[in-house]
Design a protein around this motif. Structure first.
Motif, PDB file in Angstrom:
ATOM      1  N   THR A   1       0.780  -1.177   0.002  1.00 24.87           N
ATOM      2  CA  THR A   1       0.035  -0.012  -0.001  1.00 24.87           C
ATOM      3  C   THR A   1       0.851   1.133   0.093  1.00 24.87           C
ATOM      4  O   THR A   1       0.440   2.418  -0.292  1.00 24.87           O
ATOM      5  CB  THR A   1      -0.896  -0.094   1.076  1.00 24.87           C
ATOM      6  OG1 THR A   1      -0.248   0.182   2.520  1.00 24.87           O
ATOM      7  CG2 THR A   1      -1.706  -1.240   1.254  1.00 24.87           C
TER       8      THR A   1
ATOM      9  N   THR B   1       4.599   2.522  -4.212  1.00 25.09           N
ATOM     10  CA  THR B   1       3.838   2.584  -5.681  1.00 25.09           C
ATOM     11  C   THR B   1       4.915   2.571  -6.881  1.00 25.09           C
ATOM     12  O   THR B   1       5.953   2.898  -6.580  1.00 25.09           O
ATOM     13  CB  THR B   1       3.023   3.699  -5.882  1.00 25.09           C
ATOM     14  OG1 THR B   1       3.639   4.981  -5.881  1.00 25.09           O
ATOM     15  CG2 THR B   1       1.685   3.761  -4.778  1.00 25.09           C
ATOM     16  N   GLU B   2       4.368   2.428  -8.032  1.00 25.48           N
ATOM     17  CA  GLU B   2       5.225   2.399  -9.027  1.00 25.48           C
ATOM     18  C   GLU B   2       6.138   3.595  -9.268  1.00 25.48           C
ATOM     19  O   GLU B   2       7.069   3.892  -9.673  1.00 25.48           O
ATOM     20  CB  GLU B   2       4.801   1.581 -10.422  1.00 25.48           C
ATOM     21  CG  GLU B   2       4.474   0.266 -10.483  1.00 25.48           C
ATOM     22  CD  GLU B   2       3.889  -0.266 -11.607  1.00 25.48           C
ATOM     23  OE1 GLU B   2       4.371   0.216 -12.749  1.00 25.48           O
ATOM     24  OE2 GLU B   2       3.167  -1.420 -11.672  1.00 25.48           O
TER      25      GLU B   2
END
Length: 171
Positions: free
Chosen positions: A83, A86-87
């Motif tokens: 969570t 992130t990319e």
């Protein structure tokens, strides 16, 4: 594995206030699962493939068959990181610190890793390991089954154990 089990048992027998163990270290990645140098692995299962049955055949050859045993890791760390990382965050961090484009780290959450007492540097042997576990192994490391055995002995099956491995090379 044995030294890890001994040290884990020693630490847990003297420190009743510890609430979790995080195993951090290096691993060899398996190309079959596209695991490359620089990836970070947070597996949910460790497969003990050091248990073997060795059979002497009549023709002076010896066969070994692997008898895998799976150990479940606590999933909460992976779920939390999933969570948070992130990319976009990863790409921004890599750009900020001039990480080479062809060796960008990737966070791999879930899956299985194998724990062995030996270095895996042979394609045929790696293939045999993959075959023994359905071709789903992400990589190989050497300590976690010992840590898990020691922790289970002193704290039981519910004691949280997490693992993070940086892939140093391909096995």
């Amino acid at each position: 594995r044995v030294p890890a089990a001994v040290e884990t048992s020693y630490v847990l027998s003297r420190n009743s206030n510890l609430s979790a163990i995080v195993v951090v270290g290096l691993a060899g990645g398996f190309a079959e699962q596209d695991v490359r140098q620089g990836h970070l692995l947070v597996p949910y299962q460790i497969v003990d493939l050091a248990s073997r049955k060795i059979v002497s055949r009549g023709d002076a050859r010896t066969d070994t068959s692997v008898r895998p045993q799976g150990w479940e890791l606590d999933r909460r760390l992976g779920e939390y990181l999933d969570t948070q990382i992130t990319e976009e965050w990863n790409a921004e961090a890599c750009d900020k610190y001039d990480w080479p484009k062809d060796r960008r780290p990737m966070l791999r959450i879930g899956g299985s890793m194998v724990c062995l007492d030996e270095v895996v540097a042979d394609d045929a042997y790696r293939g045999k390991l993959q075959e023994a576990w359905g071709g789903q192994l992400l990589g190989v490391e050497m300590e976690s089954v010992g840590v898990m055995a020691g922790a289970r002995r002193f704290r039981g099956l519910g004691f949280p154990i997490f693992q993070i491995r940086a892939v140093a090379d391909t096995a």
